[in-house]
Design a protein around this motif. Structure first.
Motif, PDB file in Angstrom:
ATOM      1  N   ASP A 195       0.743  -4.176   9.234  1.00  0.00           N
ATOM      2  CA  ASP A 195       0.817  -2.812   8.714  1.00  0.00           C
ATOM      3  C   ASP A 195       0.352  -1.898   9.843  1.00  0.00           C
ATOM      4  OD1 ASP A 195       0.624  -1.502   5.552  1.00  0.00           O
ATOM      5  OD2 ASP A 195       0.056  -0.282   7.259  1.00  0.00           O
ATOM      6  N   LYS A 199      12.485  -2.593  -3.823  1.00  0.00           N
ATOM      7  CA  LYS A 199      13.406  -1.682  -4.500  1.00  0.00           C
ATOM      8  C   LYS A 199      13.012  -0.246  -4.152  1.00  0.00           C
ATOM      9  CE  LYS A 199      10.449   0.253  -7.226  1.00  0.00           C
ATOM     10  NZ  LYS A 199      10.168   1.658  -7.181  1.00  0.00           N
ATOM     11  N   THR A 252      11.783  -6.407  -9.615  1.00  0.00           N
ATOM     12  CA  THR A 252      10.842  -7.316 -10.280  1.00  0.00           C
ATOM     13  C   THR A 252      11.091  -7.469 -11.783  1.00  0.00           C
ATOM     14  OG1 THR A 252       9.280  -6.312  -8.739  1.00  0.00           O
ATOM     15  CG2 THR A 252       8.373  -7.889 -10.285  1.00  0.00           C
ATOM     16  N   GLY A 303       0.562  -1.706   1.658  1.00  0.00           N
ATOM     17  CA  GLY A 303       0.021  -0.593   0.873  1.00  0.00           C
ATOM     18  C   GLY A 303      -0.239  -1.034  -0.552  1.00  0.00           C
ATOM     19  N   TYR A 304       0.373  -0.387  -1.520  1.00  0.00           N
ATOM     20  CA  TYR A 304       0.148  -0.720  -2.928  1.00  0.00           C
ATOM     21  C   TYR A 304       0.808  -2.061  -3.284  1.00  0.00           C
ATOM     22  CZ  TYR A 304       1.098  -0.636  -7.937  1.00  0.00           C
ATOM     23  OH  TYR A 304       1.242  -0.993  -9.246  1.00  0.00           O
ATOM     24  N   MET A 321      14.622  -1.484   9.162  1.00  0.00           N
ATOM     25  CA  MET A 321      13.821  -2.713   9.316  1.00  0.00           C
ATOM     26  C   MET A 321      14.614  -3.926   8.823  1.00  0.00           C
ATOM     27  SD  MET A 321      10.033  -1.499   8.165  1.00  0.00           S
ATOM     28  CE  MET A 321       8.894  -1.907   9.443  1.00  0.00           C
ATOM     29  N   ILE A 331      10.680   3.602   1.395  1.00  0.00           N
ATOM     30  CA  ILE A 331      12.112   3.371   1.209  1.00  0.00           C
ATOM     31  C   ILE A 331      12.958   3.790   2.419  1.00  0.00           C
ATOM     32  CG2 ILE A 331      14.063   3.971  -0.305  1.00  0.00           C
ATOM     33  CD1 ILE A 331      11.777   4.588  -2.447  1.00  0.00           C
ATOM     34  N   GLY A 369       4.096  -4.182   5.601  1.00  0.00           N
ATOM     35  CA  GLY A 369       3.705  -3.102   4.689  1.00  0.00           C
ATOM     36  C   GLY A 369       2.712  -3.637   3.677  1.00  0.00           C
TER      37      GLY A 369
HETATM   38  N1  NAD Z   1       8.891  -4.026  -7.235  1.00  0.00           N
HETATM   39  C1  NAD Z   1       8.031  -3.185  -7.774  1.00  0.00           C
HETATM   40  O1  NAD Z   1       7.731  -3.224  -8.965  1.00  0.00           O
HETATM   41  C2  NAD Z   1       7.411  -2.144  -6.885  1.00  0.00           C
HETATM   42  C3  NAD Z   1       6.208  -1.512  -7.263  1.00  0.00           C
HETATM   43  C4  NAD Z   1       5.674  -0.567  -6.390  1.00  0.00           C
HETATM   44  C5  NAD Z   1       6.302  -0.255  -5.199  1.00  0.00           C
HETATM   45  N2  NAD Z   1       7.481  -0.877  -4.891  1.00  0.00           N
HETATM   46  C6  NAD Z   1       8.216  -0.553  -3.660  1.00  0.00           C
HETATM   47  O2  NAD Z   1       7.490  -1.051  -2.544  1.00  0.00           O
HETATM   48  C7  NAD Z   1       7.739  -0.221  -1.412  1.00  0.00           C
HETATM   49  C8  NAD Z   1       6.390   0.250  -0.855  1.00  0.00           C
HETATM   50  O3  NAD Z   1       5.730   1.011  -1.846  1.00  0.00           O
HETATM   51  P1  NAD Z   1       4.140   1.189  -1.853  1.00  0.00           P
HETATM   52  O4  NAD Z   1       3.822   1.952  -3.088  1.00  0.00           O
HETATM   53  O5  NAD Z   1       3.468  -0.114  -1.593  1.00  0.00           O
HETATM   54  O6  NAD Z   1       3.962   2.146  -0.571  1.00  0.00           O
HETATM   55  P2  NAD Z   1       2.650   2.423   0.274  1.00  0.00           P
HETATM   56  O7  NAD Z   1       2.863   3.739   0.926  1.00  0.00           O
HETATM   57  O8  NAD Z   1       1.428   2.202  -0.577  1.00  0.00           O
HETATM   58  O9  NAD Z   1       2.653   1.266   1.378  1.00  0.00           O
HETATM   59  C9  NAD Z   1       3.578   1.221   2.432  1.00  0.00           C
HETATM   60  C10 NAD Z   1       2.877   0.592   3.625  1.00  0.00           C
HETATM   61  O10 NAD Z   1       3.819   0.388   4.671  1.00  0.00           O
HETATM   62  C11 NAD Z   1       3.146   0.603   5.917  1.00  0.00           C
HETATM   63  N3  NAD Z   1       4.126   0.834   6.976  1.00  0.00           N
HETATM   64  C12 NAD Z   1       4.967   1.887   7.114  1.00  0.00           C
HETATM   65  N4  NAD Z   1       5.732   1.735   8.207  1.00  0.00           N
HETATM   66  C13 NAD Z   1       5.380   0.551   8.768  1.00  0.00           C
HETATM   67  C14 NAD Z   1       5.805  -0.158   9.927  1.00  0.00           C
HETATM   68  N5  NAD Z   1       6.759   0.323  10.716  1.00  0.00           N
HETATM   69  N6  NAD Z   1       5.219  -1.347  10.205  1.00  0.00           N
HETATM   70  C15 NAD Z   1       4.246  -1.842   9.395  1.00  0.00           C
HETATM   71  N7  NAD Z   1       3.784  -1.202   8.290  1.00  0.00           N
HETATM   72  C16 NAD Z   1       4.358  -0.025   7.984  1.00  0.00           C
HETATM   73  C17 NAD Z   1       2.258   1.803   5.624  1.00  0.00           C
HETATM   74  O11 NAD Z   1       1.212   1.927   6.572  1.00  0.00           O
HETATM   75  C18 NAD Z   1       1.756   1.473   4.222  1.00  0.00           C
HETATM   76  O12 NAD Z   1       0.539   0.746   4.245  1.00  0.00           O
HETATM   77  C19 NAD Z   1       8.628   0.921  -1.910  1.00  0.00           C
HETATM   78  O13 NAD Z   1       9.961   0.602  -1.655  1.00  0.00           O
HETATM   79  C20 NAD Z   1       8.386   0.924  -3.414  1.00  0.00           C
HETATM   80  O14 NAD Z   1       9.486   1.439  -4.155  1.00  0.00           O
HETATM   81  C21 NAD Z   1       8.020  -1.826  -5.695  1.00  0.00           C
END
Ligand code: NAD
Length: 332
Positions: free
Chosen positions: A32, A92, A120, A9-10, A77, A71, A7
Protein backbone atom coordinates in the motif's frame (compact mmCIF):
# COMPACT_ATOMS: atom_id res chain seq x y z
CA UNK A 1 -0.17 -20.60 -4.81
CA UNK A 2 1.44 -17.29 -4.06
CA UNK A 3 -1.06 -14.41 -3.91
CA UNK A 4 -0.55 -10.65 -3.62
CA UNK A 5 -3.01 -7.99 -2.43
CA UNK A 6 -2.61 -4.34 -3.43
CA UNK A 7 -4.45 -1.70 -1.38
CA UNK A 8 -4.87 -2.21 2.36
CA UNK A 9 -7.55 0.37 3.15
CA UNK A 10 -11.02 -0.69 4.29
CA UNK A 11 -11.51 -3.80 2.10
CA UNK A 12 -8.00 -5.07 1.20
CA UNK A 13 -7.26 -6.53 4.68
CA UNK A 14 -10.37 -8.74 4.28
CA UNK A 15 -8.86 -10.19 1.10
CA UNK A 16 -5.56 -10.75 2.91
CA UNK A 17 -7.36 -12.54 5.78
CA UNK A 18 -9.29 -14.85 3.44
CA UNK A 19 -6.34 -15.68 1.18
CA UNK A 20 -4.26 -16.39 4.31
CA UNK A 21 -6.95 -18.77 5.59
CA UNK A 22 -6.80 -20.94 2.45
CA UNK A 23 -4.60 -24.04 2.67
CA UNK A 24 -3.95 -23.69 -1.07
CA UNK A 25 -2.12 -20.40 -0.53
CA UNK A 26 1.49 -20.75 0.61
CA UNK A 27 2.47 -17.06 0.64
CA UNK A 28 0.61 -13.75 0.77
CA UNK A 29 2.36 -10.57 -0.34
CA UNK A 30 0.91 -7.10 0.06
CA UNK A 31 1.58 -3.42 -0.49
CA UNK A 32 0.00 0.00 0.00
CA UNK A 33 1.22 3.53 -0.66
CA UNK A 34 0.34 4.29 2.95
CA UNK A 35 3.12 2.83 5.13
CA UNK A 36 1.03 3.05 8.31
CA UNK A 37 -1.58 0.75 6.79
CA UNK A 38 1.10 -1.78 5.83
CA UNK A 39 2.56 -1.69 9.36
CA UNK A 40 -0.86 -2.22 10.93
CA UNK A 41 -1.61 -5.15 8.65
CA UNK A 42 1.69 -6.91 9.32
CA UNK A 43 1.12 -6.67 13.07
CA UNK A 44 -2.23 -8.43 12.60
CA UNK A 45 -0.99 -10.94 10.03
CA UNK A 46 2.73 -11.53 10.82
CA UNK A 47 3.08 -14.25 8.15
CA UNK A 48 2.23 -11.77 5.36
CA UNK A 49 5.18 -10.40 3.40
CA UNK A 50 5.00 -6.63 2.87
CA UNK A 51 6.75 -5.18 -0.19
CA UNK A 52 7.38 -1.54 -1.06
CA UNK A 53 5.44 -1.09 -4.28
CA UNK A 54 3.07 -2.50 -6.87
CA UNK A 55 6.08 -2.76 -9.23
CA UNK A 56 7.72 -5.15 -6.78
CA UNK A 57 4.59 -7.30 -6.78
CA UNK A 58 4.59 -7.42 -10.57
CA UNK A 59 8.25 -8.42 -10.57
CA UNK A 60 7.67 -11.16 -7.95
CA UNK A 61 6.82 -14.78 -8.74
CA UNK A 62 3.28 -14.53 -7.34
CA UNK A 63 0.58 -16.34 -9.33
CA UNK A 64 -2.29 -13.93 -8.80
CA UNK A 65 -3.06 -10.42 -7.57
CA UNK A 66 -6.06 -8.96 -5.76
CA UNK A 67 -6.60 -5.26 -6.48
CA UNK A 68 -8.38 -3.33 -3.69
CA UNK A 69 -7.38 0.21 -4.65
CA UNK A 70 -9.78 3.05 -5.58
CA UNK A 71 -11.92 2.33 -8.64
CA UNK A 72 -10.16 4.79 -10.94
CA UNK A 73 -7.01 2.63 -10.71
CA UNK A 74 -8.58 -0.79 -11.37
CA UNK A 75 -8.07 -0.70 -15.14
CA UNK A 76 -4.45 0.46 -15.29
CA UNK A 77 -3.32 -1.82 -12.45
CA UNK A 78 -5.41 -4.78 -13.70
CA UNK A 79 -3.95 -4.52 -17.22
CA UNK A 80 -0.42 -4.59 -15.82
CA UNK A 81 -1.23 -7.64 -13.65
CA UNK A 82 -2.60 -9.58 -16.65
CA UNK A 83 0.24 -8.52 -18.96
CA UNK A 84 2.69 -9.87 -16.39
CA UNK A 85 0.97 -13.25 -16.78
CA UNK A 86 -0.76 -13.21 -13.38
CA UNK A 87 -4.40 -13.98 -12.59
CA UNK A 88 -6.52 -11.04 -11.46
CA UNK A 89 -9.17 -10.57 -8.78
CA UNK A 90 -10.34 -6.97 -9.00
CA UNK A 91 -12.66 -5.23 -6.58
CA UNK A 92 -16.11 -4.09 -7.62
CA UNK A 93 -16.94 -2.17 -9.72
CA UNK A 94 -14.56 -3.64 -12.27
CA UNK A 95 -13.49 -0.24 -13.75
CA UNK A 96 -14.88 3.23 -14.47
CA UNK A 97 -16.10 2.60 -18.03
CA UNK A 98 -17.30 -0.27 -20.21
CA UNK A 99 -14.41 0.42 -22.59
CA UNK A 100 -11.95 -0.21 -19.74
CA UNK A 101 -13.80 -3.40 -18.75
CA UNK A 102 -13.78 -4.68 -22.34
CA UNK A 103 -10.02 -4.14 -22.48
CA UNK A 104 -9.55 -6.11 -19.27
CA UNK A 105 -11.72 -8.98 -20.58
CA UNK A 106 -9.79 -9.07 -23.86
CA UNK A 107 -6.41 -8.89 -22.11
CA UNK A 108 -7.34 -11.81 -19.79
CA UNK A 109 -8.41 -13.87 -22.82
CA UNK A 110 -5.22 -13.02 -24.75
CA UNK A 111 -3.03 -14.00 -21.81
CA UNK A 112 -5.24 -16.97 -20.82
CA UNK A 113 -5.53 -15.71 -17.26
CA UNK A 114 -8.48 -15.79 -14.84
CA UNK A 115 -10.27 -12.47 -14.47
CA UNK A 116 -12.70 -12.23 -11.57
CA UNK A 117 -14.57 -9.29 -10.04
CA UNK A 118 -15.23 -9.32 -6.30
CA UNK A 119 -19.03 -9.04 -6.41
CA UNK A 120 -19.07 -10.47 -2.89
CA UNK A 121 -22.86 -10.59 -2.49
CA UNK A 122 -23.20 -13.30 -5.16
CA UNK A 123 -21.46 -15.65 -2.74
CA UNK A 124 -23.67 -15.00 0.30
CA UNK A 125 -25.93 -17.78 1.52
CA UNK A 126 -28.93 -15.43 1.21
CA UNK A 127 -28.41 -14.56 -2.45
CA UNK A 128 -27.57 -18.14 -3.45
CA UNK A 129 -30.72 -19.38 -1.70
CA UNK A 130 -32.92 -16.78 -3.41
CA UNK A 131 -31.45 -17.74 -6.79
CA UNK A 132 -32.30 -21.42 -6.08
CA UNK A 133 -35.87 -20.54 -5.11
CA UNK A 134 -36.38 -18.42 -8.24
CA UNK A 135 -34.78 -20.98 -10.56
CA UNK A 136 -36.97 -23.74 -9.14
CA UNK A 137 -39.93 -21.69 -10.38
CA UNK A 138 -41.38 -21.21 -6.88
CA UNK A 139 -41.73 -17.44 -7.34
CA UNK A 140 -43.41 -17.80 -10.74
CA UNK A 141 -43.10 -15.01 -13.29
CA UNK A 142 -41.01 -12.20 -11.87
CA UNK A 143 -42.93 -8.92 -11.68
CA UNK A 144 -40.34 -6.69 -9.99
CA UNK A 145 -36.97 -6.35 -8.25
CA UNK A 146 -36.87 -3.45 -5.81
CA UNK A 147 -33.84 -2.59 -3.69
CA UNK A 148 -32.93 0.03 -1.09
CA UNK A 149 -29.31 0.47 0.02
CA UNK A 150 -29.00 3.62 2.12
CA UNK A 151 -26.94 4.81 5.10
CA UNK A 152 -25.06 7.83 6.43
CA UNK A 153 -21.63 8.19 4.65
CA UNK A 154 -19.00 6.93 3.74
CA UNK A 155 -18.46 9.43 0.93
CA UNK A 156 -16.00 8.03 -1.62
CA UNK A 157 -13.29 10.25 -3.13
CA UNK A 158 -13.40 9.14 -6.72
CA UNK A 159 -16.97 7.96 -7.47
CA UNK A 160 -20.56 8.93 -6.75
CA UNK A 161 -23.10 6.89 -4.76
CA UNK A 162 -24.25 5.01 -7.89
CA UNK A 163 -20.78 3.60 -8.58
CA UNK A 164 -20.16 2.92 -4.89
CA UNK A 165 -23.37 1.18 -3.76
CA UNK A 166 -25.42 0.15 -6.81
CA UNK A 167 -22.90 -2.53 -8.00
CA UNK A 168 -24.12 -4.68 -5.10
CA UNK A 169 -27.81 -4.56 -6.07
CA UNK A 170 -27.18 -4.70 -9.81
CA UNK A 171 -24.90 -7.73 -9.47
CA UNK A 172 -27.46 -9.51 -7.25
CA UNK A 173 -30.17 -8.77 -9.83
CA UNK A 174 -27.96 -9.90 -12.71
CA UNK A 175 -27.13 -13.13 -10.88
CA UNK A 176 -30.66 -14.05 -9.86
CA UNK A 177 -32.77 -13.04 -12.82
CA UNK A 178 -32.45 -14.60 -16.25
CA UNK A 179 -33.82 -11.50 -17.97
CA UNK A 180 -31.39 -8.61 -18.51
CA UNK A 181 -32.36 -4.92 -18.58
CA UNK A 182 -32.56 -3.15 -21.94
CA UNK A 183 -32.53 0.47 -20.72
CA UNK A 184 -31.98 2.59 -17.64
CA UNK A 185 -33.36 5.90 -16.44
CA UNK A 186 -31.92 7.50 -13.34
CA UNK A 187 -32.13 10.67 -11.31
CA UNK A 188 -29.68 11.81 -8.69
CA UNK A 189 -28.42 14.93 -6.94
CA UNK A 190 -25.30 16.13 -5.16
CA UNK A 191 -25.42 18.29 -2.05
CA UNK A 192 -21.77 18.70 -1.08
CA UNK A 193 -19.58 18.48 -4.17
CA UNK A 194 -19.92 17.47 -7.81
CA UNK A 195 -20.71 13.81 -7.05
CA UNK A 196 -24.26 12.54 -6.55
CA UNK A 197 -24.90 11.45 -2.96
CA UNK A 198 -28.37 10.01 -3.64
CA UNK A 199 -29.93 8.41 -6.71
CA UNK A 200 -32.88 6.39 -7.98
CA UNK A 201 -32.35 3.98 -10.88
CA UNK A 202 -35.21 2.48 -12.89
CA UNK A 203 -34.29 -0.55 -15.02
CA UNK A 204 -36.44 -1.34 -18.02
CA UNK A 205 -36.86 -4.86 -19.44
CA UNK A 206 -38.59 -6.39 -22.44
CA UNK A 207 -42.07 -7.21 -21.20
CA UNK A 208 -43.58 -6.18 -17.90
CA UNK A 209 -40.80 -6.80 -15.42
CA UNK A 210 -39.52 -3.70 -13.59
CA UNK A 211 -36.55 -3.04 -11.37
CA UNK A 212 -35.72 -0.12 -9.13
CA UNK A 213 -32.56 0.60 -7.15
CA UNK A 214 -32.39 3.34 -4.52
CA UNK A 215 -28.95 4.32 -3.19
CA UNK A 216 -28.22 7.14 -0.74
CA UNK A 217 -25.28 8.27 1.44
CA UNK A 218 -27.46 10.74 3.33
CA UNK A 219 -29.91 8.44 5.12
CA UNK A 220 -30.06 8.56 8.94
CA UNK A 221 -30.55 4.79 9.13
CA UNK A 222 -28.91 1.87 7.39
CA UNK A 223 -31.28 -0.08 5.16
CA UNK A 224 -30.22 -3.03 3.02
CA UNK A 225 -33.45 -4.49 1.65
CA UNK A 226 -34.52 -6.17 -1.57
CA UNK A 227 -38.08 -7.13 -2.52
CA UNK A 228 -38.73 -9.57 -5.33
CA UNK A 229 -42.33 -9.96 -6.41
CA UNK A 230 -43.61 -12.82 -8.54
CA UNK A 231 -46.86 -14.32 -9.73
CA UNK A 232 -46.65 -17.13 -7.13
CA UNK A 233 -44.53 -15.88 -4.23
CA UNK A 234 -42.75 -12.78 -2.98
CA UNK A 235 -39.33 -12.58 -1.33
CA UNK A 236 -38.04 -10.06 1.20
CA UNK A 237 -34.27 -10.02 1.75
CA UNK A 238 -33.27 -7.84 4.68
CA UNK A 239 -29.53 -7.97 5.14
CA UNK A 240 -29.76 -6.02 8.43
CA UNK A 241 -31.65 -8.90 10.07
CA UNK A 242 -29.27 -10.90 12.27
CA UNK A 243 -31.06 -14.12 11.33
CA UNK A 244 -33.89 -14.94 8.93
CA UNK A 245 -32.51 -12.53 6.34
CA UNK A 246 -34.65 -14.10 3.63
CA UNK A 247 -38.42 -14.49 3.99
CA UNK A 248 -40.58 -16.05 1.31
CA UNK A 249 -44.24 -15.03 1.37
CA UNK A 250 -47.01 -17.00 -0.23
CA UNK A 251 -48.80 -13.72 -0.87
CA UNK A 252 -50.17 -12.36 -4.09
CA UNK A 253 -53.15 -11.34 -6.08
CA UNK A 254 -55.62 -13.66 -7.76
CA UNK A 255 -58.02 -12.15 -10.26
CA UNK A 256 -61.19 -14.25 -10.25
CA UNK A 257 -62.47 -13.18 -13.66
CA UNK A 258 -61.38 -10.56 -16.14
CA UNK A 259 -64.40 -8.45 -15.18
CA UNK A 260 -63.29 -8.94 -11.60
CA UNK A 261 -60.42 -6.52 -12.13
CA UNK A 262 -62.85 -3.67 -12.66
CA UNK A 263 -65.27 -4.76 -9.95
CA UNK A 264 -62.33 -5.10 -7.55
CA UNK A 265 -63.22 -8.75 -7.21
CA UNK A 266 -59.60 -9.64 -6.68
CA UNK A 267 -58.59 -12.07 -4.01
CA UNK A 268 -55.52 -11.23 -2.01
CA UNK A 269 -53.67 -14.33 -1.03
CA UNK A 270 -52.10 -13.93 2.38
CA UNK A 271 -50.63 -17.35 2.89
CA UNK A 272 -47.75 -18.63 4.94
CA UNK A 273 -44.30 -17.16 5.23
CA UNK A 274 -41.17 -19.26 5.58
CA UNK A 275 -37.60 -18.29 6.30
CA UNK A 276 -35.24 -20.77 4.60
CA UNK A 277 -32.09 -21.97 6.32
CA UNK A 278 -29.07 -20.14 4.89
CA UNK A 279 -25.46 -21.17 4.50
CA UNK A 280 -23.53 -19.03 7.00
CA UNK A 281 -20.10 -19.34 5.31
CA UNK A 282 -18.28 -16.04 4.90
CA UNK A 283 -18.99 -14.85 1.37
CA UNK A 284 -15.46 -13.54 0.81
CA UNK A 285 -14.08 -16.97 1.72
CA UNK A 286 -16.19 -18.40 -1.13
CA UNK A 287 -15.02 -15.62 -3.47
CA UNK A 288 -11.43 -16.65 -2.75
CA UNK A 289 -12.31 -20.34 -3.20
CA UNK A 290 -14.00 -19.70 -6.57
CA UNK A 291 -10.96 -17.65 -7.69
CA UNK A 292 -8.46 -20.35 -6.68
CA UNK A 293 -10.66 -23.10 -8.23
CA UNK A 294 -10.86 -21.12 -11.47
CA UNK A 295 -7.05 -20.85 -11.58
CA UNK A 296 -6.46 -24.52 -10.74
CA UNK A 297 -9.21 -26.00 -12.89
CA UNK A 298 -8.91 -23.53 -15.78
CA UNK A 299 -12.58 -22.53 -15.60
CA UNK A 300 -14.47 -19.24 -15.33
CA UNK A 301 -15.49 -18.01 -11.88
CA UNK A 302 -19.14 -17.10 -11.19
CA UNK A 303 -18.33 -13.38 -11.08
CA UNK A 304 -16.22 -13.33 -14.24
CA UNK A 305 -15.12 -10.39 -16.39
CA UNK A 306 -18.31 -10.49 -18.48
CA UNK A 307 -20.39 -10.17 -15.30
CA UNK A 308 -18.32 -7.18 -14.19
CA UNK A 309 -18.72 -5.62 -17.65
CA UNK A 310 -22.54 -6.01 -17.63
CA UNK A 311 -22.73 -4.22 -14.28
CA UNK A 312 -20.47 -1.37 -15.43
CA UNK A 313 -22.57 -0.93 -18.61
CA UNK A 314 -25.61 -0.30 -16.38
CA UNK A 315 -23.69 2.07 -14.08
CA UNK A 316 -22.40 4.01 -17.07
CA UNK A 317 -25.90 4.25 -18.58
CA UNK A 318 -27.32 5.36 -15.22
CA UNK A 319 -24.72 8.12 -14.91
CA UNK A 320 -25.50 9.33 -18.43
CA UNK A 321 -29.22 9.30 -17.66
CA UNK A 322 -28.64 11.43 -14.53
CA UNK A 323 -26.74 13.94 -16.70
CA UNK A 324 -29.68 13.97 -19.14
CA UNK A 325 -32.18 14.67 -16.36
CA UNK A 326 -33.54 11.12 -16.15
CA UNK A 327 -33.80 10.34 -19.89
CA UNK A 328 -34.02 6.67 -20.88
CA UNK A 329 -30.60 5.36 -21.93
CA UNK A 330 -30.55 2.10 -23.90
CA UNK A 331 -28.09 -0.66 -23.07
CA UNK A 332 -26.44 -2.33 -26.06
N1 NAD B 1 -16.62 -6.28 -2.29
C1 NAD B 1 -17.10 -5.46 -1.37
O1 NAD B 1 -18.09 -5.74 -0.69
C2 NAD B 1 -16.39 -4.15 -1.15
C3 NAD B 1 -16.56 -3.45 0.06
C4 NAD B 1 -15.86 -2.25 0.20
C5 NAD B 1 -15.05 -1.76 -0.80
N2 NAD B 1 -14.94 -2.47 -1.97
C6 NAD B 1 -14.12 -1.98 -3.09
O2 NAD B 1 -12.75 -2.08 -2.73
C7 NAD B 1 -12.02 -1.05 -3.40
C8 NAD B 1 -11.25 -0.25 -2.34
O3 NAD B 1 -12.17 0.34 -1.45
P1 NAD B 1 -11.75 0.77 0.03
O4 NAD B 1 -13.00 1.25 0.68
O5 NAD B 1 -10.95 -0.31 0.68
O6 NAD B 1 -10.79 2.02 -0.29
P2 NAD B 1 -9.71 2.69 0.65
O7 NAD B 1 -9.54 4.08 0.14
O8 NAD B 1 -10.07 2.47 2.10
O9 NAD B 1 -8.38 1.85 0.37
C9 NAD B 1 -7.68 1.92 -0.84
C10 NAD B 1 -6.21 1.71 -0.53
O10 NAD B 1 -5.47 1.62 -1.74
C11 NAD B 1 -4.19 2.23 -1.53
N3 NAD B 1 -3.58 2.55 -2.82
C12 NAD B 1 -4.00 3.46 -3.73
N4 NAD B 1 -3.18 3.45 -4.80
C13 NAD B 1 -2.24 2.51 -4.56
C14 NAD B 1 -1.11 2.04 -5.29
N5 NAD B 1 -0.80 2.54 -6.49
N6 NAD B 1 -0.35 1.06 -4.74
C15 NAD B 1 -0.66 0.55 -3.53
N7 NAD B 1 -1.71 0.97 -2.78
C16 NAD B 1 -2.49 1.93 -3.30
C17 NAD B 1 -4.53 3.45 -0.69
O11 NAD B 1 -3.39 3.96 -0.02
C18 NAD B 1 -5.57 2.88 0.27
O12 NAD B 1 -4.99 2.38 1.46
C19 NAD B 1 -13.06 -0.22 -4.15
O13 NAD B 1 -13.13 -0.67 -5.47
C20 NAD B 1 -14.36 -0.54 -3.44
O14 NAD B 1 -15.51 -0.40 -4.27
C21 NAD B 1 -15.57 -3.66 -2.14
Amino acid sequence: MKIAVVGLGYWGPNLVRNFSASDRVSDVLCCDLDRERVKKLVVKFPHVQAVDSFDEILASNCDAVGIATPISQHHSMGMRVLRHGKHLLVEKPMAISSRECEELVRCAEDHKRVLMVDHTFLYTGAVRKMKDIIERGDVGDIYYFDSVRVNLGLFQHDVNVIWDLAPHDLSIMDFMLAQKPVAVSAVGVNHYDHMEDMAYLALHFEGKMMAHVHVNWLAPVKIRRILIGGSKKMIVYDDMEPSEKVKVYDSGVKVVTREGIYKTLVEYRTGDMFAPKLDQSEALGLVVKDFLDAIELGRKPVADGETGLRIVRILEAAELSVKKGGAKVHLQ
